[in-house]
Motif scaffolding. Structure first.
Motif, PDB file in Angstrom:
ATOM      1  N   LEU A  89       0.829  -1.205   0.000  1.00 16.73           N
ATOM      2  CA  LEU A  89       0.000   0.000   0.000  1.00 16.73           C
ATOM      3  C   LEU A  89       0.863   1.255   0.000  1.00 16.73           C
ATOM      4  CD1 LEU A  89      -2.807   1.302   0.152  1.00 16.73           C
ATOM      5  CD2 LEU A  89      -2.628   1.157   2.635  1.00 16.73           C
ATOM      6  N   THR A  90       1.918   1.277   0.777  1.00 19.67           N
ATOM      7  CA  THR A  90       2.827   2.422   0.827  1.00 19.67           C
ATOM      8  C   THR A  90       3.506   2.623  -0.517  1.00 19.67           C
ATOM      9  OG1 THR A  90       3.205   2.033   3.190  1.00 19.67           O
ATOM     10  CG2 THR A  90       4.815   3.406   2.034  1.00 19.67           C
ATOM     11  N   ALA A  91       3.933   1.541  -1.149  1.00 20.58           N
ATOM     12  CA  ALA A  91       4.583   1.633  -2.458  1.00 20.58           C
ATOM     13  C   ALA A  91       3.603   2.150  -3.514  1.00 20.58           C
ATOM     14  CB  ALA A  91       5.141   0.276  -2.868  1.00 20.58           C
ATOM     15  N   VAL A  92       2.372   1.660  -3.492  1.00 20.46           N
ATOM     16  CA  VAL A  92       1.360   2.116  -4.451  1.00 20.46           C
ATOM     17  C   VAL A  92       1.065   3.604  -4.246  1.00 20.46           C
ATOM     18  CG1 VAL A  92      -1.069   1.899  -5.108  1.00 20.46           C
ATOM     19  CG2 VAL A  92       0.334  -0.143  -4.850  1.00 20.46           C
ATOM     20  N   LEU A 105       3.997  10.192  -7.010  1.00 21.36           N
ATOM     21  CA  LEU A 105       4.983  10.584  -8.019  1.00 21.36           C
ATOM     22  C   LEU A 105       4.322  10.838  -9.375  1.00 21.36           C
ATOM     23  CD1 LEU A 105       7.962   8.186  -7.207  1.00 21.36           C
ATOM     24  CD2 LEU A 105       7.905  10.670  -6.948  1.00 21.36           C
ATOM     25  N   LEU A 106       3.365   9.994  -9.747  1.00 23.69           N
ATOM     26  CA  LEU A 106       2.646  10.170 -11.005  1.00 23.69           C
ATOM     27  C   LEU A 106       1.860  11.479 -10.994  1.00 23.69           C
ATOM     28  CD1 LEU A 106       1.801   9.033 -13.764  1.00 23.69           C
ATOM     29  CD2 LEU A 106      -0.088   7.888 -12.588  1.00 23.69           C
ATOM     30  N   ALA A 107       1.160  11.754  -9.903  1.00 23.76           N
ATOM     31  CA  ALA A 107       0.388  12.995  -9.797  1.00 23.76           C
ATOM     32  C   ALA A 107       1.317  14.204  -9.854  1.00 23.76           C
ATOM     33  CB  ALA A 107      -0.430  13.006  -8.511  1.00 23.76           C
ATOM     34  N   THR A 108       2.441  14.149  -9.171  1.00 21.08           N
ATOM     35  CA  THR A 108       3.400  15.244  -9.192  1.00 21.08           C
ATOM     36  C   THR A 108       3.921  15.468 -10.602  1.00 21.08           C
ATOM     37  OG1 THR A 108       4.054  14.776  -6.912  1.00 21.08           O
ATOM     38  CG2 THR A 108       5.586  16.081  -8.235  1.00 21.08           C
TER      39      THR A 108
END
Length: 194
Positions: free
Chosen positions: A11-14, A20-23
C-alpha cells in the motif's frame, strides 16, 4: 503479522507511485498540453503555447500561458495570438465540467485577433443550442491588443470589464485606435449594456 506488514508495504509503495505520477502530471510541461489539447478538440482548433507556463492549484486554480496561438488545423493565419493569457477559475467550475461556466478572471496581454480567420472558423461551427454567457466574477482585462481585418485594424486595444453576469448590466471601458489608412481615429468608450 507478516501478511499485514506485506500489505502495508505494498500500500505504501502504491501510494508513493501514485504521488509521483500525480506530481509529474501536475507539472506545467505535462499538464498544459493536456489542457490545450482538450480545449482545442472541443473548439476544433489547434491551441499551442510556446512560452513558459505556470499552473497554480492552491486556492483558486490558475493557468498562465505565454505565446499562445489558436488556429484552425492547417490554417496559415491564427485566429488569436497572445503574449500572455491568464485564466483563473473556481474549483466548482472544474467539478461541474462546464455545466455552469464560471470563471474568476481572464487577462490577455498583447492579443491579436484576425477577423477573417475568426469568421471562417465561426462559419464552420455546427449550429448549437443557445449561447451560454459565462460568469466572470473578477472580470476581463485586455492590454495592448490588436484586431486585424483585411483593409482595417484596431491598434492599442485595452478592455476593462469588472464583472460579467447574464442577469446583471455590463459596464466596460474600451480604448483603442481604428486605422484605415490614411484615417486613424482614437476612441475611449465607457460601455453600459443590459
Amino acid at each position: 503479522r507478516r501478511r499485514w506488514l506485506r500489505r502495508l508495504v505494498i500500500l505504501t509503495a502504491v501510494l508513493a507511485l501514485l504521488s509521483l505520477l500525480a506530481t509529474w502530471l501536475l507539472q506545467p510541461k505535462q499538464l498544459v498540453p493536456l489542457i490545450l489539447g482538450r480545449a482545442g478538440k472541443t473548439l476544433a482548433l489547434e491551441i499551442t503555447a510556446a512560452g513558459d507556463a505556470e499552473v497554480r492549484l492552491r486556492g483558486e486554480p490558475q493557468l498562465v500561458l505565454r505565446e499562445l496561438v489558436a488556429r484552425e488545423p492547417d490554417a496559415k493565419t491564427p485566429i488569436l495570438r497572445a503574449g500572455r493569457v491568464l485564466l483563473a477559475l473556481p474549483w466548482s467550475s472544474l467539478r461541474n465540467r462546464g455545466k455552469d461556466v464560471v470563471i474568476e478572471r481572464i487577462e490577455l496581454d498583447a492579443p491579436v485577433l484576425d477577423v477573417p480567420a475568426l469568421q471562417a472558423w465561426l462559419a464552420k461551427r455546427p449550429p448549437g443550442e443557445e449561447t451560454k454567457i459565462p460568469v466572470l466574477t473578477d472580470g476581463l482585462r485586455v492590454v495592448d491588443g490588436r484586431i486585424d481585418n483585411d483593409d482595417w485594424r484596431i491598434d492599442g486595444v485595452t478592455v476593462t470589464l469588472p464583472l460579467l453576469h447574464p442577469q446583471k448590466p455590463v459596464e466596460a471601458r474600451i480604448q483603442g485606435r481604428y486605422v484605415d489608412a490614411p484615417t486613424a481615429i482614437p476612441f475611449d468608450l465607457a460601455v453600459a449594456l443590459t
